[in-house]
Design a protein around this motif. Structure first.
Motif, PDB file in Angstrom:
ATOM      1  N   PRO A  43       0.831  -1.198   0.000  1.00 13.56           N
ATOM      2  CA  PRO A  43       0.000   0.000   0.000  1.00 13.56           C
ATOM      3  C   PRO A  43       0.869   1.253   0.000  1.00 13.56           C
ATOM      4  O   PRO A  43       2.074   1.185   0.250  1.00 13.56           O
ATOM      5  N   CYS A  44       0.258   2.391  -0.266  1.00 15.82           N
ATOM      6  CA  CYS A  44       1.016   3.634  -0.264  1.00 15.82           C
ATOM      7  C   CYS A  44       1.064   4.200   1.147  1.00 15.82           C
ATOM      8  O   CYS A  44       0.547   3.619   2.094  1.00 15.82           O
ATOM      9  N   LEU A  45       1.676   5.361   1.284  1.00 13.66           N
ATOM     10  CA  LEU A  45       1.808   5.945   2.623  1.00 13.66           C
ATOM     11  C   LEU A  45       0.468   6.248   3.256  1.00 13.66           C
ATOM     12  O   LEU A  45       0.316   6.151   4.477  1.00 13.66           O
ATOM     13  N   LEU A  48      -0.975   3.087   4.736  1.00 11.13           N
ATOM     14  CA  LEU A  48      -0.275   2.735   5.977  1.00 11.13           C
ATOM     15  C   LEU A  48      -0.692   3.646   7.125  1.00 11.13           C
ATOM     16  O   LEU A  48      -0.728   3.231   8.282  1.00 11.13           O
ATOM     17  N   ALA A 171       2.965   8.589 -11.004  1.00  7.99           N
ATOM     18  CA  ALA A 171       3.895   8.301  -9.904  1.00  7.99           C
ATOM     19  C   ALA A 171       3.365   8.796  -8.560  1.00  7.99           C
ATOM     20  O   ALA A 171       3.814   8.351  -7.516  1.00  7.99           O
ATOM     21  N   ILE A 175       0.438   5.120  -7.832  1.00 14.03           N
ATOM     22  CA  ILE A 175       1.821   4.668  -7.643  1.00 14.03           C
ATOM     23  C   ILE A 175       2.013   3.249  -8.169  1.00 14.03           C
ATOM     24  O   ILE A 175       3.030   2.931  -8.778  1.00 14.03           O
ATOM     25  N   LYS A 572       0.452  12.703  -3.793  1.00 17.95           N
ATOM     26  CA  LYS A 572       0.584  11.369  -3.225  1.00 17.95           C
ATOM     27  C   LYS A 572       0.230  11.351  -1.745  1.00 17.95           C
ATOM     28  O   LYS A 572      -0.013  10.305  -1.177  1.00 17.95           O
ATOM     29  N   ASN A 573       0.229  12.536  -1.119  1.00 17.24           N
ATOM     30  CA  ASN A 573       0.055  12.584   0.331  1.00 17.24           C
ATOM     31  C   ASN A 573      -1.397  12.595   0.781  1.00 17.24           C
ATOM     32  O   ASN A 573      -1.651  12.454   1.966  1.00 17.24           O
ATOM     33  N   MET A 584       1.626  11.376  10.643  1.00 20.55           N
ATOM     34  CA  MET A 584       2.408  10.544   9.720  1.00 20.55           C
ATOM     35  C   MET A 584       2.496  11.196   8.342  1.00 20.55           C
ATOM     36  O   MET A 584       3.505  11.086   7.660  1.00 20.55           O
ATOM     37  N   TYR A 588       5.494  14.691   5.839  1.00 23.46           N
ATOM     38  CA  TYR A 588       5.918  14.821   4.440  1.00 23.46           C
ATOM     39  C   TYR A 588       5.220  15.964   3.726  1.00 23.46           C
ATOM     40  O   TYR A 588       5.605  16.326   2.616  1.00 23.46           O
TER      41      TYR A 588
ATOM     42  N   CYS B  22       7.776   8.261  -2.435  1.00 25.11           N
ATOM     43  CA  CYS B  22       6.471   8.347  -1.755  1.00 25.11           C
ATOM     44  C   CYS B  22       6.581   8.296  -0.247  1.00 25.11           C
ATOM     45  O   CYS B  22       5.681   8.715   0.453  1.00 25.11           O
ATOM     46  N   SER B  23       7.674   7.723   0.280  1.00 26.23           N
ATOM     47  CA  SER B  23       7.905   7.645   1.731  1.00 26.23           C
ATOM     48  C   SER B  23       7.060   6.604   2.453  1.00 26.23           C
ATOM     49  O   SER B  23       7.016   6.603   3.686  1.00 26.23           O
ATOM     50  N   ALA B  24       6.410   5.728   1.724  1.00 25.94           N
ATOM     51  CA  ALA B  24       5.689   4.633   2.390  1.00 25.94           C
ATOM     52  C   ALA B  24       6.662   3.787   3.213  1.00 25.94           C
ATOM     53  O   ALA B  24       6.320   3.298   4.285  1.00 25.94           O
ATOM     54  N   ALA B  26       9.179   4.751   4.901  1.00 28.50           N
ATOM     55  CA  ALA B  26       9.458   5.403   6.182  1.00 28.50           C
ATOM     56  C   ALA B  26       8.301   5.184   7.153  1.00 28.50           C
ATOM     57  O   ALA B  26       8.505   4.979   8.350  1.00 28.50           O
ATOM     58  N   ILE B  27       7.081   5.208   6.624  1.00 29.47           N
ATOM     59  CA  ILE B  27       5.923   5.006   7.495  1.00 29.47           C
ATOM     60  C   ILE B  27       5.835   3.536   7.917  1.00 29.47           C
ATOM     61  O   ILE B  27       5.527   3.228   9.068  1.00 29.47           O
ATOM     62  N   ALA B  28       6.146   2.642   6.996  1.00 25.00           N
ATOM     63  CA  ALA B  28       6.141   1.219   7.351  1.00 25.00           C
ATOM     64  C   ALA B  28       7.128   0.956   8.480  1.00 25.00           C
ATOM     65  O   ALA B  28       6.862   0.174   9.403  1.00 25.00           O
TER      66      ALA B  28
END
Lengths: 678, 457
Positions: A43-45, A48, A171, A175, A572-573, A584, A588, B22-24, B26-28
């Motif tokens: 999954p993406c940020l 998560l 992107a 993603i 993306k955020n 979280m 970013y 994307c920084s996923a 870092a969160i993971a």
């Protein structure tokens, strides 16, 4: 530790299949479910960050009532529901049910979303909106041309040898598609990105075109004209499956590469190179994004873009096609989007579908017989997301009473008299489709709602009880059993689709085509691909074939005036206005930033971190500046979805204008003055 | 330290082309390790974040690289670091950590970070519990594009370097794919670029939190200098100052009660050597003051000089250039103190001149490199130095000592303000500067090169 299958129900291409670990009633981890071939890595940020969203101290856990000073105080469910029921009773008697506006948006997917409208019908009716903020122009252009919105499975993109990402920043917004783009590139494909911004997606492009905003139609028509002039078209395909070629050829023929290069302000060599590749490289996939179809000319633009796939025979085969939206997993809808969100031809029902969501603020104030007195909002944040914020606020503040169902105190929730706590995706089971991949998924209940949170279906059930409405099968009783029975009933017509199977993982939608249109069945009036469409003329009053007209506004030429294009892309955020309130995510994206080209900044004396006032005749907002040489000069850009309370407000400037077709929102017909605030 | 065989050392295998920043990851990491929301042991650094068209933009996802020769472990005075022989993971035992933050100076990848509440360092564990279960670390496991992987060292496809990645001899456990740029760069105005590239990154070493070190590193050379000059200070005063120095450096620790552990890594850590040297100097100097033996004084001199030498050497771990001839070196301050205490105008003059030259040389080098100049502090330092030397030449020793002390304080503060630890961010910024100032070289480095065909994704 227990592991569950579920899915992310956000308004996002990827709609990831998830595997979630739960320990002591707490989310422990979120990973990809390996059975979804489109989102297999992870999954993406945002996905998560559900770990935080679920337990955020800012979550609304109890009904809240707004006090005179604007703060909110906790009230009990009985008190809240009694007040709502009382107001509804009085409203029904005084102004009639249609004086209530039921507003829902794309905050979460699911079959249970339908309970809301079923409740209001049972109550006697309501007023609702038509149209959609996101994607109608493209959906309608596709439906008019191909008869149906569908495309090849995501992983088939690996077979493409020419990929044109047209206004799509994959992107960031999709993603997971990157894996298939990468596979294609490694196998020798070329990637072309067309976007006024040099996006993350553009990093890997062989060719980047940064056209003047709103001129994509000219580019598409010129490319089509060039392909026709060179006779680089698939005659067999055209003869067998296409109608209206001659009329379209006349429209496209008026556009040369040189003329398009001038209108789009592009290097004619670059445009020629793209024409060469379209003529020579096959299979080609054109993937259109959503942002570039938010102009007043976008439906016609999209029709011209689809025509490029049609002329070159790039439909119905691997690696080829038109990727905009794949609605093949929307198996539960009798009428699919975009038609599903058009006003009904027979307007006599209890539900008055009468307000354009694009012109929400204006039309809420204008509507009469009966005028609006009350508003119920769920799964939406219109104050942040709908165009022309000042009018939306004025309209909402002019009502007698507002109820907002929300997880957090968003800009819209802050306008409410009563805020009712909303469930998260982990707190009620539901079945969802997707619009990029063809899977049907179970978004499974994994956790008990915290505090006094009740799923919307339960809120309606309790209201029905108070109002003496028979909930029937449409409004499931509180508890998991009734919800599962509700879902099983909806799944029943589909062989092999049931909750037990879906608990294990995502399932491909019954009857789905991995290669869309491989059967060459095009459900248009003529049964062929329609480059000429009678319905386009009748329904939308546009030309029968794709044409290019300028948007309603124009930025000034750099150095010859003050007005700049305001673009409000996605990031993306966030998904629109969701997620950025979490720490979280804030790590970013800590604050809203207006991206300004250095040359435009210099003319205005703007430097990094300066405060800028962005304004036009509709309103203004103030935001910090970031110099960005990757933008096209003459454009400024701020990601949409920042709450006003977070320093956002870009929709104060956006227009209440519909796209040329599909009742979409032409957010990007938007030019602004940007000044330095001292 | 046991170095695992290449067959068991795991490494990160990172694809610069598919990472979208994307920084996923870092969160993971934060979720897996139960970190505070908004913090992480992993971060994504972006090269050319402003997307100047002359250069590509790409990202590096970085945490601890579990080096084969981990500089953190060498630096750690408390032996809190170890290397897992089964996986190669560099592990930090928080129960041994004294919170001196010295490992953060030594690590060029910003891997160890200080946890304010717990007073200890923390860092990426390579998800050791997951590795033991045969699972991939969380960051690599969830990367949505598959750009970040963890593989056995011999299976890694990439190279050990990437543009802007700090180059060290630590042999970090990370490999990078080659960047495949697919289209030619576009020239653009570099003046605009220069304006935008003002640095935002804060220094790892913050003067406000490091002031005890400023005092300690001034006090110690003065004590050593006084002993060297043979000036016998009152025992109570000398003891008080010695204890003050020790207390300041202990209180600066996150876990002062564990301060004794600072002597454990005499074998490799300059910090341990400094601590041990200081203790021995103090003991022998006091013995000299109490018992008046010539050998005590010689021993105190040897340990004192050693302490100052260690004190200077320990800053070299930051990787900052030009420290060896810095005008604020502790050894120089010690010599100046000795000359002043001895009342020798010639010695004071020579040491002072050397310090002045070192300062000027440093500033000239900075100017050549285009680094920002702290003109005010440099000029004040030179003026006070000259004034102090003049006063000393005139025989006003007390005034000269006070003025020169002020001058040394200034220089020491400057030293800390200038001190920069190598970090990925700084290294990438430097690479960007380099690329912008040598466009021809950059064009070759980042020339378009289509991806190889037939490479399995």
């Amino acid at each position: 530790m227990a592991t569950f299958t579920t899915a992310c129900p956000r308004n996002c291409y990827s709609t990831c299949s998830l595997r979630v670990e739960v320990e002591d009633g707490r989310l422990r981890s979120i990973e990809a479910h390996p059975d979804n071939r489109a989102t297999v890595e992870g999954p993406c940020l945002k996905g998560l960050s559900y770990v935080e969203r679920q337990v955020s101290p800012d979550r609304i856990l109890h009904p809240l009532r707004r006090l005179h000073d604007g703060r909110f105080a906790r009230v009990g469910w009985d008190e809240a529901l009694d007040e709502i029921a009382d107001r509804l009773e009085r409203l029904r008697r005084s102004d009639g049910p249609q004086s209530l506006l039921y507003y829902s948006a794309s905050g979460t997917k699911g079959l249970l979303n339908g309970v809301g409208l079923d409740f209001w019908k049972k109550w006697g009716g309501c007023t609702t909106t038509y149209g959609d903020l996101c994607w109608p122009a493209g959906l309608e252009a596709t439906r008019l041309t191909l008869g149906e919105n569908k495309h090849n499975a995501p992983w088939d993109l690996a077979n493409a040898r020419l990929i044109v990402m047209w206004g799509k920043n994959q992107a960031e917004t999709n993603i997971h598609q990157g894996i298939f783009v990468d596979q294609a590139l490694r196998a020798g494909a070329k990637l072309v990105v067309i976007d006024p911004r040099r996006t993350e997606t553009a990093e890997r492009a062989d060719l980047l075109l940064q056209p003047r905003p709103g001129t994509d139609g000219a580019l598409a028509l010129a490319l089509a004209g060039e392909l026709l002039r060179r006779d680089a078209v698939d005659h067999d395909f055209l003869d067998a499956h296409v109608s209206g070629l001659e009329d379209f050829a006349a429209s496209a023929g008026a556009w040369t590469l040189e003329r398009a290069a001038e209108v789009c302000d592009l290097d004619v060599g670059d445009v020629g190179r793209l024409a060469d590749w379209m003529a020579e490289v096959s299979p080609m996939t054109i993937n259109a994004g959503f942002g570039m179809q938010r102009y007043t000319n976008s439906g016609q633009t999209m029709r011209a873009m689809i025509a490029l796939c049609v002329l070159t025979g790039n439909l119905g085969k691997p690696g080829a096609g038109w990727i905009f939206a794949d609605l093949q997993s929307m198996i539960f809808d009798e009428v699919k989007d975009p038609v599903a969100f058009y006003p009904p031809e027979d307007a006599s029902g209890p539900v008055r579908v009468a307000i354009s969501t694009t012109r929400l603020g204006v039309e809420m104030q204008e509507i009469s017989d009966p005028p609006l007195r009350m508003m119920w909002v769920e799964r939406g944040n219109p104050v942040t997301q709908n165009p022309n914020t000042a009018e939306v606020l004025r309209a909402m503040r002019g009502l007698d009473f507002r109820v907002v169902v929300e997880q957090f105190l968003t800009d819209t929730a802050r306008e409410a008299d009563l805020v009712l706590p909303a469930k998260t995706l982990f707190e009620q089971s539901d079945v969802i489709g997707a619009y990029w991949h063809p899977y049907v998924q179970l978004k499974q209940k994994i956790l008990e709602p915290p505090g006094e949170v009740r799923p919307e279906s339960e809120i309606y059930w309790h209201l029905a009880e108070r109002l003496g409405i028979d909930p029937g099968e449409e409004i499931p009783a509180p508890g998991d059993e009734a919800v599962e029975a509700f879902l099983e009933r909806r799944l029943e017509p589909f062989e092999g689709l049931d909750l037990e199977a879906l608990r294990k993982g995502p399932l491909l939608a019954p009857g789905h085509q991995e290669i869309a249109f491989a059967d060459h069945v095009f459900p248009t009036p003529s049964g062929k691909i329609e480059l000429r469409s009678g319905e386009a003329v009748e329904r939308w009053g546009v030309d029968a074939v794709a044409t290019h007209a300028a948007p309603t506004v124009q930025a000034d030429e750099p150095g010859h005036g003050d007005r700049l294009w305001l673009m409000t892309p996605n990031t993306k955020n966030r998904i629109h206005s969701q997620f950025n309130n979490l720490r979280m995510i804030r790590a970013y994206s800590p604050r809203p930033l207006l991206h300004v080209h250095p040359a435009d900044a210099r003319r205005r004396g703007l430097h990094d971190d300066d405060r800028a006032r962005v304004s036009n005749e509709r309103g203004h907002f103030v935001v910090a500046v970031r110099l960005d040489p990757s933008l096209r000069e003459g454009c400024v850009s701020i990601t949409n979805g920042w709450w006003i309370s977070e320093g956002g407000g870009s929709n104060f400037c956006s227009p209440s204008l519909e796209t040329d077709m599909g009742h979409g929102a032409a957010f990007h017909d938007d030019v602004v003055i940007v000044e330095r605030l001292s | 330290m046991i170095t695992p065989a290449a067959s068991t050392q795991k490494v990160f295998d990172f694809d610069l082309n598919t990472c979208t920043g994307c920084s996923a990851c870092a969160i993971a990491c934060a979720i897996e390790n139960d970190l505070d929301f908004g913090s992480s042991w992993r971060r994504v650094e972006t090269f050319n974040e402003r997307r100047l068209a002359v250069l590509p933009t790409f990202h590096l996802s970085l945490a601890c690289n579990h080096c084969e020769q981990p500089p953190c472990a060498d630096a750690c005075p408390a032996l809190a670091y170890s290397k897992d022989p089964r996986t190669g993971a560099v592990l930090l035992d928080e129960s041994r950590c004294i919170g001196c933050r010295y490992c953060a100076w030594a690590c060029p990848y910003e891997a160890p970070t200080f946890h304010d509440q717990r007073g200890v360092m923390e860092k990426c564990t390579f998800c050791a519990p997951r590795l033991e279960q045969g699972r991939v670390p969380a960051c690599a496991s969830i990367c949505p594009t598959g750009a970040l992987e963890v593989v056995d060292q011999q299976d890694a496809r990439g190279r050990p370097s990437a543009p802007g990645f700090p180059e060290t001899d630590a042999r970090p456990g990370i490999r990078f794919s080659e960047l495949h740029r697919r289209r030619p760069p576009v020239a653009e105005e570099t003046t605009v670029a220069a304006e935008m590239l003002r640095r935002e990154s804060a220094s790892t070493i913050d003067l406000r939190s490091e002031w005890p070190l400023v005092v300690f590193t001034l006090l110690t050379p003065m004590l050593v200098g006084v002993v060297a000059a043979g000036v016998r200070a009152p025992v109570w005063l000398f003891t008080l100052l010695l204890l003050l120095g020790a207390a300041l450096s202990a209180l600066h620790l996150g876990r002062p009660k564990r301060a004794w552990r600072a002597v454990l890594n005499l074998h490799r850590s300059w910090l341990s050597r400094e601590v041990v040297g200081y203790a021995l100097f103090g003991a022998t100097a006091l013995a000299w003051l109490l018992f008046e033996g010539g050998p005590w004084r010689i021993a105190a001199l040897v340990f004192g000089a050693g302490t100052l030498f260690a004190m200077d050497r320990l800053y070299e771990v930051t990787g900052m250039a030009g420290l060896r001839w810095h005008s604020a070196r502790a050894l120089g301050t010690g010599l100046l103190a000795a000359a002043l205490a001895a009342g020798s105008p010639l010695a004071v003059g020579l040491v002072g001149l050397a310090k002045g030259l070192a300062l000027v040389a440093r500033r000239v080098r900075w100017a050549r490199k285009g680094q920002p100049q702290r003109t005010g502090s440099g000029a004040t330092r030179l003026v006070t130095l000259a004034a102090g030397l003049t006063l000393a030449a005139g025989g006003s020793w007390v005034a000269a000592s006070l003025v020169l002390l002020a001058s040394e304080v200034l220089d020491r503060i400057d030293f800390y303000a200038e001190l920069e630890v190598t970090t990925p961010r700084r290294s990438m910024d430097a690479a960007l500067d380099e690329a912008l100032s040598h466009p021809d070289r950059a064009r070759r480095t980042f020339a378009p090169q289509p991806a190889q065909e037939g490479v399995t994704p």
